[in-house]
Design a protein around this motif. Structure first.
Motif, PDB file in Angstrom:
ATOM      1  N   VAL A  69      91.277 -34.009  26.642  1.00 28.66           N
ATOM      2  CA  VAL A  69      92.508 -34.646  26.408  1.00 28.66           C
ATOM      3  C   VAL A  69      92.408 -36.072  26.796  1.00 28.66           C
ATOM      4  O   VAL A  69      91.737 -36.428  28.171  1.00 28.66           O
ATOM      5  N   ARG A  70      92.986 -37.010  26.205  1.00 29.92           N
ATOM      6  CA  ARG A  70      92.820 -38.605  26.569  1.00 29.92           C
ATOM      7  C   ARG A  70      94.373 -39.025  26.787  1.00 29.92           C
ATOM      8  O   ARG A  70      95.058 -39.003  25.473  1.00 29.92           O
ATOM      9  N   GLY A  71      94.970 -39.349  27.912  1.00 34.85           N
ATOM     10  CA  GLY A  71      96.447 -39.318  27.845  1.00 34.85           C
ATOM     11  C   GLY A  71      97.049 -38.190  27.595  1.00 34.85           C
ATOM     12  O   GLY A  71      96.825 -37.194  28.032  1.00 34.85           O
ATOM     13  N   ARG A  72      97.899 -38.458  26.392  1.00 37.15           N
ATOM     14  CA  ARG A  72      98.725 -37.223  26.189  1.00 37.15           C
ATOM     15  C   ARG A  72      98.292 -36.702  24.837  1.00 37.15           C
ATOM     16  O   ARG A  72      99.135 -36.125  23.937  1.00 37.15           O
ATOM     17  N   HIS A  73      96.979 -37.137  24.206  1.00 40.38           N
ATOM     18  CA  HIS A  73      96.465 -37.025  22.981  1.00 40.38           C
ATOM     19  C   HIS A  73      95.214 -35.851  23.106  1.00 40.38           C
ATOM     20  O   HIS A  73      94.266 -36.266  23.852  1.00 40.38           O
ATOM     21  N   GLU A  74      95.248 -34.692  22.388  1.00 41.42           N
ATOM     22  CA  GLU A  74      94.005 -33.915  22.295  1.00 41.42           C
ATOM     23  C   GLU A  74      93.093 -34.767  21.687  1.00 41.42           C
ATOM     24  O   GLU A  74      93.247 -35.311  20.312  1.00 41.42           O
ATOM     25  N   VAL A  75      91.829 -34.579  21.984  1.00 42.41           N
ATOM     26  CA  VAL A  75      90.857 -35.295  21.406  1.00 42.41           C
ATOM     27  C   VAL A  75      89.735 -34.299  21.101  1.00 42.41           C
ATOM     28  O   VAL A  75      89.196 -33.447  22.026  1.00 42.41           O
ATOM     29  N   VAL A  76      88.900 -34.234  20.040  1.00 46.46           N
ATOM     30  CA  VAL A  76      87.831 -33.560  19.607  1.00 46.46           C
ATOM     31  C   VAL A  76      86.568 -34.499  18.978  1.00 46.46           C
ATOM     32  O   VAL A  76      87.100 -35.338  18.229  1.00 46.46           O
ATOM     33  N   PHE A  77      85.383 -34.441  19.386  1.00 52.26           N
ATOM     34  CA  PHE A  77      84.397 -34.913  18.644  1.00 52.26           C
ATOM     35  C   PHE A  77      83.206 -33.968  18.245  1.00 52.26           C
ATOM     36  O   PHE A  77      83.106 -33.109  19.024  1.00 52.26           O
ATOM     37  N   PHE A  78      82.729 -34.433  17.260  1.00 57.85           N
ATOM     38  CA  PHE A  78      81.432 -33.498  16.895  1.00 57.85           C
ATOM     39  C   PHE A  78      80.554 -34.078  15.826  1.00 57.85           C
ATOM     40  O   PHE A  78      81.151 -35.211  15.057  1.00 57.85           O
ATOM     41  N   ASP A  79      79.518 -33.478  15.749  1.00 61.25           N
ATOM     42  CA  ASP A  79      78.433 -33.988  14.473  1.00 61.25           C
ATOM     43  C   ASP A  79      78.641 -32.957  13.569  1.00 61.25           C
ATOM     44  O   ASP A  79      78.808 -31.868  13.420  1.00 61.25           O
ATOM     45  N   CYS A  80      78.887 -33.412  12.255  1.00 57.10           N
ATOM     46  CA  CYS A  80      78.876 -32.852  10.993  1.00 57.10           C
ATOM     47  C   CYS A  80      77.424 -33.067  10.570  1.00 57.10           C
ATOM     48  O   CYS A  80      76.910 -33.973  10.359  1.00 57.10           O
ATOM     49  N   ILE A 139      86.747 -43.220  22.173  1.00 59.91           N
ATOM     50  CA  ILE A 139      87.732 -42.420  22.905  1.00 59.91           C
ATOM     51  C   ILE A 139      88.626 -43.178  23.958  1.00 59.91           C
ATOM     52  O   ILE A 139      89.817 -42.976  24.221  1.00 59.91           O
ATOM     53  N   MET A 140      87.824 -44.134  24.758  1.00 58.32           N
ATOM     54  CA  MET A 140      88.678 -44.887  25.882  1.00 58.32           C
ATOM     55  C   MET A 140      89.537 -45.735  25.163  1.00 58.32           C
ATOM     56  O   MET A 140      90.589 -46.080  25.859  1.00 58.32           O
ATOM     57  N   ALA A 141      89.277 -45.846  23.863  1.00 54.47           N
ATOM     58  CA  ALA A 141      90.351 -47.030  23.142  1.00 54.47           C
ATOM     59  C   ALA A 141      91.698 -46.282  22.864  1.00 54.47           C
ATOM     60  O   ALA A 141      92.690 -46.823  22.533  1.00 54.47           O
ATOM     61  N   VAL A 142      91.600 -44.794  22.821  1.00 54.09           N
ATOM     62  CA  VAL A 142      93.043 -43.963  22.461  1.00 54.09           C
ATOM     63  C   VAL A 142      93.866 -44.265  23.767  1.00 54.09           C
ATOM     64  O   VAL A 142      93.591 -44.202  24.646  1.00 54.09           O
ATOM     65  N   PRO A 143      95.224 -44.517  23.211  1.00 49.25           N
ATOM     66  CA  PRO A 143      96.164 -44.855  24.043  1.00 49.25           C
ATOM     67  C   PRO A 143      96.462 -43.750  25.085  1.00 49.25           C
ATOM     68  O   PRO A 143      96.374 -42.597  24.842  1.00 49.25           O
TER      69      PRO A 143
END
Length: 144
Positions: A69-80, A139-143
């Motif tokens: 979670v970043r702030g109030r947003h769920e975040v997922v990152f991955f490689d395809c 990710i850090m730029a996500v409000p």
């Protein structure tokens, strides 16, 4: 004959460097997950992630999945991984449950693409892996 041996050695060295680079990148991304307080999901995306509704549906695999979670947003990152001419081609995706406003820096970067589906917005460079540092910046730029 000597030329063939030299060529084979060069190929082996290049392949070894490629594998070492991928191992180092994986270690850096796992460290990033710890720093961000994210958890590693292994090779399983969250059940409600709408990958089948996106251009990523043609992938042949996913890996290095981090979620948090970043702030109030769920975040997922991955490689395809996508089929390439001879080997798979990796692409890093950062996804936020929210709209395009969650990626304020991406709009100014012509090399990045945005895609939305199922309440998620994804940012990526087409068929390119991102470094751990690039992932962290996005990710850090996500409000918060």
């Amino acid at each position: 004959m000597v030329l063939k041996i030299v060529f084979a050695v060069v190929i082996v060295v290049l392949i070894a460097r490629m594998f070492k680079s991928q191992i180092n990148r994986g270690q850096q991304i796992l460290l990033l997950m710890q720093q961000l307080g994210f958890q590693s999901l292994g090779e399983t995306l969250p059940a409600d992630f709408p990958i089948a509704e996106t251009s990523l549906a043609e992938r042949i695999g996913v890996g290095l999945i981090g979620a948090g979670v970043r702030g109030r947003h769920e975040v997922v990152f991955f490689d395809c991984v996508f089929r390439g001419a001879r080997i798979g081609v990796a692409q890093t995706v950062i996804a936020v449950r929210g709209g395009e406003e969650c990626f304020p820096t991406v709009r100014a970067d012509r090399t990045m693409k945005l895609e939305s589906a199922g309440g998620w917005t994804m940012a990526y460079r087409h068929r390119k892996s991102l470094t751990a540092q690039e992932i962290q910046v996005l990710i850090m730029a996500v409000p918060a």
